[in-house]
Design a protein around this motif. Structure first.
Motif, mmCIF file in Angstrom:
data_model
loop_
_atom_site.group_PDB
_atom_site.id
_atom_site.type_symbol
_atom_site.label_atom_id
_atom_site.label_comp_id
_atom_site.label_asym_id
_atom_site.label_seq_id
_atom_site.Cartn_x
_atom_site.Cartn_y
_atom_site.Cartn_z
ATOM 1 N N THR A 63 0.826 -1.211 0.000
ATOM 2 C CA THR A 63 0.000 0.000 0.000
ATOM 3 C C THR A 63 0.857 1.257 0.000
ATOM 4 O O THR A 63 1.864 1.333 0.702
ATOM 5 N N SER A 65 0.349 5.841 -0.822
ATOM 6 C CA SER A 65 -0.600 6.928 -1.116
ATOM 7 C C SER A 65 0.159 8.189 -1.522
ATOM 8 O O SER A 65 -0.252 9.298 -1.209
ATOM 9 N N HIS A 66 1.252 8.016 -2.218
ATOM 10 C CA HIS A 66 2.106 9.151 -2.577
ATOM 11 C C HIS A 66 2.831 8.852 -3.870
ATOM 12 O O HIS A 66 2.975 7.693 -4.275
ATOM 13 N N PRO A 72 3.167 11.675 -10.311
ATOM 14 C CA PRO A 72 2.327 10.466 -10.342
ATOM 15 C C PRO A 72 3.146 9.186 -10.501
ATOM 16 O O PRO A 72 4.167 9.162 -11.190
ATOM 17 N N MET A 115 -0.748 6.924 -11.480
ATOM 18 C CA MET A 115 -1.515 7.080 -10.244
ATOM 19 C C MET A 115 -1.158 8.418 -9.593
ATOM 20 O O MET A 115 -0.011 8.642 -9.211
ATOM 21 N N PRO A 116 -2.142 9.342 -9.473
ATOM 22 C CA PRO A 116 -1.847 10.666 -8.920
ATOM 23 C C PRO A 116 -1.315 10.610 -7.484
ATOM 24 O O PRO A 116 -1.666 9.714 -6.715
ATOM 25 N N ASP A 117 -0.483 11.560 -7.163
ATOM 26 C CA ASP A 117 0.019 11.701 -5.806
ATOM 27 C C ASP A 117 -1.148 11.968 -4.856
ATOM 28 O O ASP A 117 -2.067 12.716 -5.186
ATOM 29 N N GLY A 118 -1.144 11.323 -3.695
ATOM 30 C CA GLY A 118 -2.203 11.533 -2.714
ATOM 31 C C GLY A 118 -3.352 10.550 -2.823
ATOM 32 O O GLY A 118 -4.259 10.572 -1.994
ATOM 33 N N VAL A 119 -3.334 9.667 -3.822
ATOM 34 C CA VAL A 119 -4.385 8.658 -3.983
ATOM 35 C C VAL A 119 -3.882 7.333 -3.422
ATOM 36 O O VAL A 119 -2.831 6.833 -3.823
ATOM 37 N N ARG A 120 -4.632 6.763 -2.507
ATOM 38 C CA ARG A 120 -4.231 5.507 -1.862
ATOM 39 C C ARG A 120 -4.443 4.341 -2.828
ATOM 40 O O ARG A 120 -5.501 4.210 -3.448
ATOM 41 N N GLU A 121 -3.427 3.482 -2.953
ATOM 42 C CA GLU A 121 -3.502 2.332 -3.842
ATOM 43 C C GLU A 121 -2.910 1.112 -3.153
ATOM 44 O O GLU A 121 -2.001 1.222 -2.328
ATOM 45 N N SER A 211 -1.540 5.578 6.268
ATOM 46 C CA SER A 211 -1.520 6.625 5.255
ATOM 47 C C SER A 211 -2.379 7.803 5.644
ATOM 48 O O SER A 211 -2.208 8.901 5.143
#
Length: 243
Positions: A63, A65-66, A72, A115-121, A211
């Motif tokens: 995981t 989120s950054h 990205p 994947m944009p910065d700040g979106v948890r994946e 996160s």
């Protein structure tokens, strides 16, 4: 000869105003430091295993989120430790996953779209844990995060460093992962347990690596910055009024 004595009040007021302005600036600077420290604390790649029992088949959830300094994420390459005897790939929507042909110990996740910065994946794969590993054995899974601009190498053995490798400990309590209706009731229960873990991680203190850990700290820092702005504004008005 007439001597004129100038009132001393304005001087004291100006001095007091400067003190307030200085205090406000100090609070603002502290708020920025706190925000920076909180962001750094959350900027890691974490791994959550479904099992840590020696010899077990464990689904690993990586995981993050950054991005890389805001850029990205385009890919994540996870190095499998030599102690792990087998790896099975899991389909991750929005990502292409493959084992590097040149190096069978590296699993590469490539994003269909950055994947944009700040979106948890969360990216998952399955491994077989070593049967002969004693409880307390630490397995590191170094992760190289690639971005549109730059990359971040999460591979340090020192967990207190700025770039620690994701790790799991054999015999340590772990959360289970569910994968939909096909898993039946057991899968549903595992999925619920995993969801509960994700919620706890989001609310965990920064030291625990959640996160969402930066949210309470960020709010406090923003409040401090707002107070600093008000104090500075009051100081400026007082200075103008005494001129």
């Amino acid at each position: 000869m007439t001597t004129t004595v100038r009132p001393s009040t304005p001087r004291r007021t100006i001095g007091r105003s400067r003190t307030v302005a200085g205090l406000g600036a100090g609070i603002a600077a502290t708020a920025l430091v706190v925000l920076g420290a909180a962001a750094a604390a959350s900027a890691h790649v974490h791994v959550t295993p479904s099992s840590t029992e020696a010899g077990a088949t464990s689904e690993l959830a990586f995981t993050f989120s950054h991005g890389c300094d805001g850029s990205p994420t385009t890919g994540v390459a996870v190095t499998i430790p030599d102690e792990v005897p087998a790896v099975t790939l899991i389909a991750n929507p929005g990502w292409d996953v493959a084992i590097d042909v040149a190096d069978g110990r590296v699993v590469r996740f490539t994003a269909d779209e950055p994947m944009p910065d700040g979106v948890r994946e969360t990216l998952e794969l399955e491994v077989t844990l070593p049967e002969d590993a004693a409880d307390g054995t630490v397995l590191a899974f170094p992760a190289l995060q690639s971005c549109e601009v730059g990359e971040s190498d999460w591979s340090s053995d020192d967990q207190a460093s700025e770039t620690p490798a994701p790790i799991l400990t054999i015999g340590e309590a772990a959360e289970a992962h569910g994968h939909g209706a096909a898993a039946g009731a057991a899968g549903d229960a595992a999925g619920a347990e995993h969801a509960e873990h994700e919620a706890e991680a989001a609310a965990a203190p920064a030291a625990d690596g959640g996160s969402g850990a930066t949210l309470p700290v960020a709010i406090a820092a923003l409040v401090a910055a707002a107070v600093a702005a008000v104090l500075s504004a009051i100081a400026l008005r007082r200075q103008r009024a005494t001129r």
